[in-house]
Design a protein around this motif. Structure first.
Motif, PDB file in Angstrom:
ATOM      1  N   ARG A  94      -8.666  -4.817  45.950  1.00  0.00           N
ATOM      2  CA  ARG A  94      -8.990  -6.221  46.115  1.00  0.00           C
ATOM      3  C   ARG A  94     -10.406  -6.400  46.652  1.00  0.00           C
ATOM      4  NH1 ARG A  94      -7.139 -11.031  49.412  1.00  0.00           N
ATOM      5  NH2 ARG A  94      -8.192  -9.742  50.922  1.00  0.00           N
ATOM      6  N   SER A  95     -10.800  -5.512  47.545  1.00  0.00           N
ATOM      7  CA  SER A  95     -12.149  -5.676  48.083  1.00  0.00           C
ATOM      8  C   SER A  95     -13.202  -5.361  47.026  1.00  0.00           C
ATOM      9  CB  SER A  95     -12.341  -4.827  49.336  1.00  0.00           C
ATOM     10  OG  SER A  95     -12.346  -3.468  49.012  1.00  0.00           O
ATOM     11  N   MET A  96     -12.886  -4.459  46.105  1.00  0.00           N
ATOM     12  CA  MET A  96     -13.824  -4.219  45.005  1.00  0.00           C
ATOM     13  C   MET A  96     -13.917  -5.434  44.102  1.00  0.00           C
ATOM     14  SD  MET A  96     -13.878  -0.425  43.751  1.00  0.00           S
ATOM     15  CE  MET A  96     -13.183   0.906  44.639  1.00  0.00           C
ATOM     16  N   MET A  97     -12.780  -6.097  43.926  1.00  0.00           N
ATOM     17  CA  MET A  97     -12.793  -7.297  43.090  1.00  0.00           C
ATOM     18  C   MET A  97     -13.695  -8.362  43.718  1.00  0.00           C
ATOM     19  SD  MET A  97      -9.610  -9.735  42.025  1.00  0.00           S
ATOM     20  CE  MET A  97      -9.263 -10.403  43.619  1.00  0.00           C
ATOM     21  N   ILE A  98     -13.532  -8.571  45.016  1.00  0.00           N
ATOM     22  CA  ILE A  98     -14.362  -9.558  45.700  1.00  0.00           C
ATOM     23  C   ILE A  98     -15.836  -9.134  45.672  1.00  0.00           C
ATOM     24  CG2 ILE A  98     -14.782 -10.686  47.914  1.00  0.00           C
ATOM     25  CD1 ILE A  98     -12.244 -11.578  46.502  1.00  0.00           C
ATOM     26  N   SER A  99     -16.052  -7.853  45.798  1.00  0.00           N
ATOM     27  CA  SER A  99     -17.412  -7.316  45.737  1.00  0.00           C
ATOM     28  C   SER A  99     -18.083  -7.625  44.415  1.00  0.00           C
ATOM     29  CB  SER A  99     -17.305  -5.803  45.875  1.00  0.00           C
ATOM     30  OG  SER A  99     -18.389  -5.291  46.514  1.00  0.00           O
ATOM     31  N   VAL A 100     -17.368  -7.323  43.321  1.00  0.00           N
ATOM     32  CA  VAL A 100     -17.988  -7.556  42.015  1.00  0.00           C
ATOM     33  C   VAL A 100     -18.169  -9.054  41.785  1.00  0.00           C
ATOM     34  CG1 VAL A 100     -15.993  -7.667  40.449  1.00  0.00           C
ATOM     35  CG2 VAL A 100     -18.060  -6.554  39.701  1.00  0.00           C
ATOM     36  N   ALA A 101     -17.239  -9.840  42.336  1.00  0.00           N
ATOM     37  CA  ALA A 101     -17.362 -11.288  42.209  1.00  0.00           C
ATOM     38  C   ALA A 101     -18.623 -11.784  42.917  1.00  0.00           C
ATOM     39  CB  ALA A 101     -16.131 -11.968  42.803  1.00  0.00           C
ATOM     40  N   MET A 102     -18.853 -11.275  44.109  1.00  0.00           N
ATOM     41  CA  MET A 102     -20.028 -11.701  44.863  1.00  0.00           C
ATOM     42  C   MET A 102     -21.315 -11.289  44.172  1.00  0.00           C
ATOM     43  SD  MET A 102     -19.101 -13.510  47.395  1.00  0.00           S
ATOM     44  CE  MET A 102     -17.619 -14.127  46.624  1.00  0.00           C
ATOM     45  N   ILE A 103     -21.318 -10.083  43.593  1.00  0.00           N
ATOM     46  CA  ILE A 103     -22.529  -9.629  42.907  1.00  0.00           C
ATOM     47  C   ILE A 103     -22.807 -10.512  41.691  1.00  0.00           C
ATOM     48  CG2 ILE A 103     -23.588  -7.721  41.639  1.00  0.00           C
ATOM     49  CD1 ILE A 103     -22.041  -5.816  43.387  1.00  0.00           C
ATOM     50  N   LEU A 104     -21.743 -10.854  40.953  1.00  0.00           N
ATOM     51  CA  LEU A 104     -21.943 -11.695  39.769  1.00  0.00           C
ATOM     52  C   LEU A 104     -22.476 -13.068  40.162  1.00  0.00           C
ATOM     53  CD1 LEU A 104     -18.728 -10.827  37.709  1.00  0.00           C
ATOM     54  CD2 LEU A 104     -21.071 -10.286  37.078  1.00  0.00           C
ATOM     55  N   LYS A 105     -21.915 -13.628  41.237  1.00  0.00           N
ATOM     56  CA  LYS A 105     -22.370 -14.959  41.639  1.00  0.00           C
ATOM     57  C   LYS A 105     -23.780 -14.921  42.200  1.00  0.00           C
ATOM     58  CE  LYS A 105     -19.190 -17.639  43.639  1.00  0.00           C
ATOM     59  NZ  LYS A 105     -17.939 -18.090  44.280  1.00  0.00           N
ATOM     60  N   LYS A 106     -24.093 -13.832  42.876  1.00  0.00           N
ATOM     61  CA  LYS A 106     -25.442 -13.687  43.416  1.00  0.00           C
ATOM     62  C   LYS A 106     -26.454 -13.583  42.285  1.00  0.00           C
ATOM     63  CE  LYS A 106     -28.038 -10.322  46.115  1.00  0.00           C
ATOM     64  NZ  LYS A 106     -27.906  -9.065  46.855  1.00  0.00           N
ATOM     65  N   LEU A 107     -26.121 -12.796  41.255  1.00  0.00           N
ATOM     66  CA  LEU A 107     -27.015 -12.683  40.103  1.00  0.00           C
ATOM     67  C   LEU A 107     -27.213 -14.041  39.448  1.00  0.00           C
ATOM     68  CD1 LEU A 107     -25.805  -9.432  38.305  1.00  0.00           C
ATOM     69  CD2 LEU A 107     -28.105  -9.880  39.123  1.00  0.00           C
ATOM     70  N   ALA A 108     -26.104 -14.785  39.328  1.00  0.00           N
ATOM     71  CA  ALA A 108     -26.183 -16.097  38.689  1.00  0.00           C
ATOM     72  C   ALA A 108     -27.104 -17.005  39.477  1.00  0.00           C
ATOM     73  CB  ALA A 108     -24.790 -16.713  38.588  1.00  0.00           C
ATOM     74  N   TYR A 109     -26.942 -16.985  40.779  1.00  0.00           N
ATOM     75  CA  TYR A 109     -27.701 -17.895  41.629  1.00  0.00           C
ATOM     76  C   TYR A 109     -29.177 -17.517  41.693  1.00  0.00           C
ATOM     77  CZ  TYR A 109     -29.297 -20.386  45.757  1.00  0.00           C
ATOM     78  OH  TYR A 109     -30.013 -21.172  46.631  1.00  0.00           O
ATOM     79  N   LYS A 110     -29.434 -16.235  41.989  1.00  0.00           N
ATOM     80  CA  LYS A 110     -30.812 -15.826  42.231  1.00  0.00           C
ATOM     81  C   LYS A 110     -31.670 -15.860  40.971  1.00  0.00           C
ATOM     82  CE  LYS A 110     -31.934 -12.544  45.311  1.00  0.00           C
ATOM     83  NZ  LYS A 110     -31.870 -11.296  46.077  1.00  0.00           N
ATOM     84  N   HIS A 111     -31.055 -15.551  39.842  1.00  0.00           N
ATOM     85  CA  HIS A 111     -31.856 -15.422  38.635  1.00  0.00           C
ATOM     86  C   HIS A 111     -31.533 -16.479  37.602  1.00  0.00           C
ATOM     87  CE1 HIS A 111     -33.292 -11.645  40.265  1.00  0.00           C
ATOM     88  NE2 HIS A 111     -32.029 -11.372  40.563  1.00  0.00           N
ATOM     89  N   ASN A 112     -30.821 -17.503  38.043  1.00  0.00           N
ATOM     90  CA  ASN A 112     -30.562 -18.656  37.182  1.00  0.00           C
ATOM     91  C   ASN A 112     -29.865 -18.276  35.879  1.00  0.00           C
ATOM     92  OD1 ASN A 112     -30.802 -21.403  37.401  1.00  0.00           O
ATOM     93  ND2 ASN A 112     -32.524 -21.506  35.990  1.00  0.00           N
TER      94      ASN A 112
END
Lengths: 282, 303
Positions: free
Chosen positions: B219-237
């Motif tokens: 579950r923590s890996m799932m949340i991890s990958v989720a955070m990375i995806l959202k961070k990529l979306a946010y930072k790089h539009n």
């Protein structure tokens, strides 16, 4: 955008895809709905009730993958993983004979040419090029799939892996259903990777069970929802009266379609009304 | 200027298991560093302060939508896949999830919106299907109005879609890490186009082998990958599109996979289904940041 190892752009992949050969099923109609035959680099699940011809199709594909390149085939070898003991060697021999007879009918003058290295078309050679694994429990199944990667690295001419049938050992005696889902998801990813890495077709045969939904019994693939996303393509074999039909249920590039086929003494062929067809026994 | 956006605030202080450990600072050192710096440097670490008007200006000017090319879905989404957001499409097997992904990729390529990165976990990425979809849009004229030959136009468009196969969660972390690094270093490919759309088909098959057990690492890996995806979306539009499958919910019902913790992750969630034997699909909004949930639309997957 930076370099990603192993990434390819769609244009380059297009020419790769267009030059891919498909594995013929023996039936022209069936090949048509499949876009030419079973695709390499993809996992195809074939489901159906007992007796409809899944094992027959599995064996046919293990033979047809070996059709030499000069006759339009892939000239590859086959891995057959048998979980229930349905692989009847005498029948495989029959199907190999039927395949050879059809090749010679199609290419009548070719057996006169004898170039060095051209394999003699003998059923014995076809049998010799099927690597057979018999497994008796789910642990053996997990082990053989893990072993496959090493095996395929050493036998690079394998172009099809047939697992007959993939869910059998997971249906009974597996108390922890969540664990079962995890194990099967892991196996399906491994099989996807094998298909892509070694450029071969993975064919998974699967039983059909009855599921009680919306007030009526429906036929669904064993292990239904949790397993249903674990393949690239899905073909369902079913009876329509006394005729056998195949229904392409899932494909990324082909439309949903159905086609009739027949199981004959020579193997899987087109459904033409003929007394050679094997009848329904129920 | 350290453009550490809101998502990067705190500089990776929370180390989550298993991913990119090389890049993260150990918690201890980070805090000491921050304490010892003077006020202005601390503000750099926190990232820029936005006020409401700045945000509104940013959204209207910079956050565009990427249409999927499927009319019903675009209407439901309020135009398309919004940049900076993570959109999830879930549904039973063969309901059209991969088709939505292929259409989104093709549409972005046709409109020259940028590079599309397609991460495929089930060998379902079909270049011939992409070519068919692009051909079907009848919109192959070059933006500058030059009349390039058909094949050249198709080639340019298809070369902007990059596909990579990913077969396990660690491979996914690796790919996302490489993407992050190359975006930070601002490496520009010939053609000078930046990635605009990241598709993961499907994220749930990578997570299914590890979640649901006694131990929480999955579950923590799932949340991890989720955070990375959202961070990529946010930072790089970027627009990020992921697909999810369904699992049984008891009594024959089905529900989206990945459980309760995942529900909060995507900004927009759509569930789709297809009537047996037809190519008419139905999409329903499960969650959306702007529009009401529960709205439904039908869309057709052209053959």
């Amino acid at each position: 955008m930076g370099e990603q190892s192993g990434a390819q752009n769609a244009w380059d992949m297009l020419s790769d895809e267009q030059s891919q050969k498909h594995i013929t099923t023996g039936s022209g109609d069936l090949n048509d709905i499949l876009g030419g035959g079973i695709h390499c680099k993809e996992v195809t699940e074939i489901g159906g009730v007992p007796g409809v011809g899944k094992t027959q199709l599995g064996i046919q594909l293990a033979i047809n993958v070996q059709i030499p390149v000069e006759y339009g085939g892939l000239g590859g070898k086959a891995v057959y993983i048998d979980t229930e003991g349905s692989f009847m060697v005498e029948r495989v021999y029959q199907i190999a004979e039927g395949c050879i007879r059809d090749i010679l009918e199609h290419f009548p003058h070719s057996h006169e040419k004898s170039s060095s290295g051209q394999k003699q078309l003998q059923p014995e050679h076809f049998l010799a090029d099927i690597y057979y694994f018999r497994i008796c429990s789910y642990t053996e199944q997990i082990a053989v799939i893990n072993y496959l990667e090493k095996f395929l690295g050493e036998h690079k001419d394998v172009r099809i892996v047939v697992i007959d049938n993939v869910t059998f050992h997971f249906r009974q005696d597996f108390e922890d259903l969540a664990l079962r889902t995890r194990v099967l998801s892991g196996l399906s990813l491994k099989l996807m990777k094998i298909a892509k890495t070694y450029n071969l077709a993975v064919v998974l045969l699967n039983q059909v069970t009855t599921k009680f939904t919306e007030g009526s019994f429906q036929l669904t693939l064993a292990l239904g929802d949790s397993w249903s996303h674990s393949c690239t393509n899905r073909l369902i074999l079913y009876w329509n009266g006394n005729e056998r039909y195949a229904h392409l249920d899932k494909s990324p590039s082909l439309p949903v379609a159905s086609a009739p086929y027949a199981v004959t003494g020579k193997g899987i062929r087109d459904a033409v009304s003929s007394h050679h067809k094997r009848a329904r026994v129920t | 200027m350290a453009a550490a956006g809101g998502g990067g605030g705190g500089g990776g202080r929370a180390t989550t298991s298993g991913c990119g450990l090389k890049r993260r600072y150990a918690p201890h050192d980070q805090e000491e560093e921050t304490m010892n710096q003077d006020q202005s440097s601390k503000e750099d670490w926190c990232g820029r302060l936005w006020n409401g008007m700045d945000l509104l200006k940013d959204v209207t000017e910079n956050k565009h939508v990427l249409p999927t090319g499927l009319e019903g879905i675009d209407t439901l989404l309020g135009g398309g896949l919004r940049q900076g957001q993570l959109t999830e499409v879930t549904g039973p097997s063969s309901s059209g999830k991969t088709q939505v992904c292929l259409h989104s990729a093709s549409h972005a390529a046709v409109k020259h919106m940028g590079v599309v990165m397609y991460l495929d976990t089930s060998n379902s990425f079909s270049p011939s299907r992409i070519a068919t979809i692009i051909d079907g849009t009848n919109d192959l004229s070059d933006q500058r109005g030059f009349d390039l030959p058909h094949k050249e136009r198709l080639k340019t468009m298809m070369r902007s879609i990059v596909c990579k196969s990913v077969f396990d969660i660690f491979g996914m972390f690796e790919v996302l890490h490489q993407l992050e690094v190359s975006l930070l270093n601002d490496k520009v490919k010939s053609g000078g186009r930046k990635i605009c759309l990241l598709i993961v088909d499907s994220i749930s098959s990578l997570l299914a082998p590890i979640i649901g057990g006694k131990y929480p690492q999955g579950r923590s890996m799932m949340i991890s990958v989720a955070m990375i995806l959202k961070k990529l979306a946010y930072k790089h539009n970027l627009s990020v599109l992921v697909t999810n499958h369904m699992v049984s919910a008891g009594n024959g019902a089905v529900k989206p996979a990945l459980g309760e913790s995942w529900k909060a992750v995507p900004h927009v969630r759509l569930v789709i289904s297809r009537e047996h034997g037809s190519n008419i699909c139905t999409a329903t909004v499960l969650k959306h940041t702007l529009l009401a949930s529960g709205r439904t639309a039908k869309f057709v997957v052209p053959s």
